[in-house]
Design a protein around this motif. Structure first.
Motif, PDB file in Angstrom:
ATOM      1  N   VAL A  22       2.148   2.181  -9.671  1.00 52.00           N
ATOM      2  CA  VAL A  22       0.794   1.940 -10.176  1.00 52.00           C
ATOM      3  C   VAL A  22      -0.261   2.531  -9.234  1.00 52.00           C
ATOM      4  N   LEU A  23      -0.018   2.462  -7.948  1.00 52.28           N
ATOM      5  CA  LEU A  23      -0.985   2.986  -6.986  1.00 52.28           C
ATOM      6  C   LEU A  23      -1.026   4.519  -7.005  1.00 52.28           C
ATOM      7  N   THR A  24       0.134   5.162  -7.021  1.00 54.24           N
ATOM      8  CA  THR A  24       0.148   6.631  -7.047  1.00 54.24           C
ATOM      9  C   THR A  24      -0.429   7.147  -8.367  1.00 54.24           C
ATOM     10  N   ARG A  25      -0.179   6.443  -9.451  1.00 54.27           N
ATOM     11  CA  ARG A  25      -0.740   6.821 -10.750  1.00 54.27           C
ATOM     12  C   ARG A  25      -2.275   6.773 -10.709  1.00 54.27           C
ATOM     13  N   ASN A  26      -2.810   5.937  -9.834  1.00 53.71           N
ATOM     14  CA  ASN A  26      -4.262   5.815  -9.695  1.00 53.71           C
ATOM     15  C   ASN A  26      -4.820   6.634  -8.534  1.00 53.71           C
ATOM     16  N   GLY A  27      -3.998   7.538  -7.988  1.00 52.60           N
ATOM     17  CA  GLY A  27      -4.491   8.501  -7.016  1.00 52.60           C
ATOM     18  C   GLY A  27      -4.391   8.111  -5.554  1.00 52.60           C
ATOM     19  N   TYR A  28      -3.676   7.025  -5.248  1.00 51.93           N
ATOM     20  CA  TYR A  28      -3.564   6.587  -3.859  1.00 51.93           C
ATOM     21  C   TYR A  28      -2.288   7.118  -3.223  1.00 51.93           C
ATOM     22  N   LEU A  29      -2.346   7.383  -1.924  1.00 53.85           N
ATOM     23  CA  LEU A  29      -1.175   7.719  -1.125  1.00 53.85           C
ATOM     24  C   LEU A  29      -0.574   6.398  -0.669  1.00 53.85           C
ATOM     25  N   VAL A  30       0.737   6.225  -0.853  1.00 57.13           N
ATOM     26  CA  VAL A  30       1.374   4.946  -0.560  1.00 57.13           C
ATOM     27  C   VAL A  30       2.440   5.107   0.512  1.00 57.13           C
ATOM     28  N   VAL A  31       2.381   4.235   1.511  1.00 59.65           N
ATOM     29  CA  VAL A  31       3.446   4.087   2.489  1.00 59.65           C
ATOM     30  C   VAL A  31       3.947   2.655   2.356  1.00 59.65           C
ATOM     31  N   THR A  32       5.202   2.423   2.737  1.00 62.51           N
ATOM     32  CA  THR A  32       5.776   1.097   2.521  1.00 62.51           C
ATOM     33  C   THR A  32       6.424   0.536   3.780  1.00 62.51           C
ATOM     34  N   ALA A  33       6.553  -0.781   3.783  1.00 62.65           N
ATOM     35  CA  ALA A  33       7.274  -1.510   4.831  1.00 62.65           C
ATOM     36  C   ALA A  33       7.976  -2.675   4.139  1.00 62.65           C
ATOM     37  N   ASP A  34       9.135  -3.068   4.665  1.00 60.77           N
ATOM     38  CA  ASP A  34       9.877  -4.149   4.017  1.00 60.77           C
ATOM     39  C   ASP A  34       9.933  -5.429   4.838  1.00 60.77           C
ATOM     40  N   SER A  35       9.115  -5.518   5.888  1.00 60.42           N
ATOM     41  CA  SER A  35       9.089  -6.730   6.711  1.00 60.42           C
ATOM     42  C   SER A  35       7.742  -6.850   7.410  1.00 60.42           C
ATOM     43  N   GLY A  36       7.452  -8.037   7.896  1.00 59.52           N
ATOM     44  CA  GLY A  36       6.225  -8.250   8.651  1.00 59.52           C
ATOM     45  C   GLY A  36       6.191  -7.433   9.923  1.00 59.52           C
TER      46      GLY A  36
END
Length: 121
Positions: A22-36
């Motif tokens: 949803v974020l990339t579809r709206n033009g944002y660059l996304v990075v991810t993390a799976d823990s605090g």
């Protein structure tokens, strides 16, 4: 400050993928993390414009990570939106006290999320 890069923090691969799409579809660059813990490291290394933070994660939870990020000199200016299944009013209040900018309850309404992001930047 325009929002361009968003760090999505969630231990669920399905949730990370849904938010990424949803974020990339709206033009944002996304990075991810799976823990605090990874969220803290990525927030310092990647300098995102915004963080979407889950709460319930193994190890360091989202409240702890939010508190650490919002109080660190290098990351205190990054707004954090908590996106969590914890929907009690006391949970929301606690999240905001840890430094969250906003608090959304899962399942997150994608239109509302995008509207909140646009309101920030």
């Amino acid at each position: 400050m325009p929002i361009r890069k968003i760090l999505v923090v969630d231990d669920s691969p399905t949730e990370r993928l849904a938010l990424h799409e949803v974020l990339t579809r709206n033009g944002y660059l996304v990075v991810t993390a799976d823990s605090g813990e990874e969220a803290i490291t990525r927030s310092q290394a990647d300098k995102p414009d915004l963080i979407l933070m889950d709460v319930v994660m193994p190890g360091m939870n989202g409240y702890q990570a939010t508190r650490t990020i919002s109080r660190h000199d290098d990351t205190r200016d990054i707004p954090i939106i908590m996106c969590t299944s914890k929907g009690q009013e006391t949970d929301r209040i606690w999240g905001m006290r840890q430094g969250a900018f906003a608090y959304l309850v899962k399942p997150v309404d994608h239109d509302e999320l995008i509207a909140r992001i646009r309101a920030i930047g």
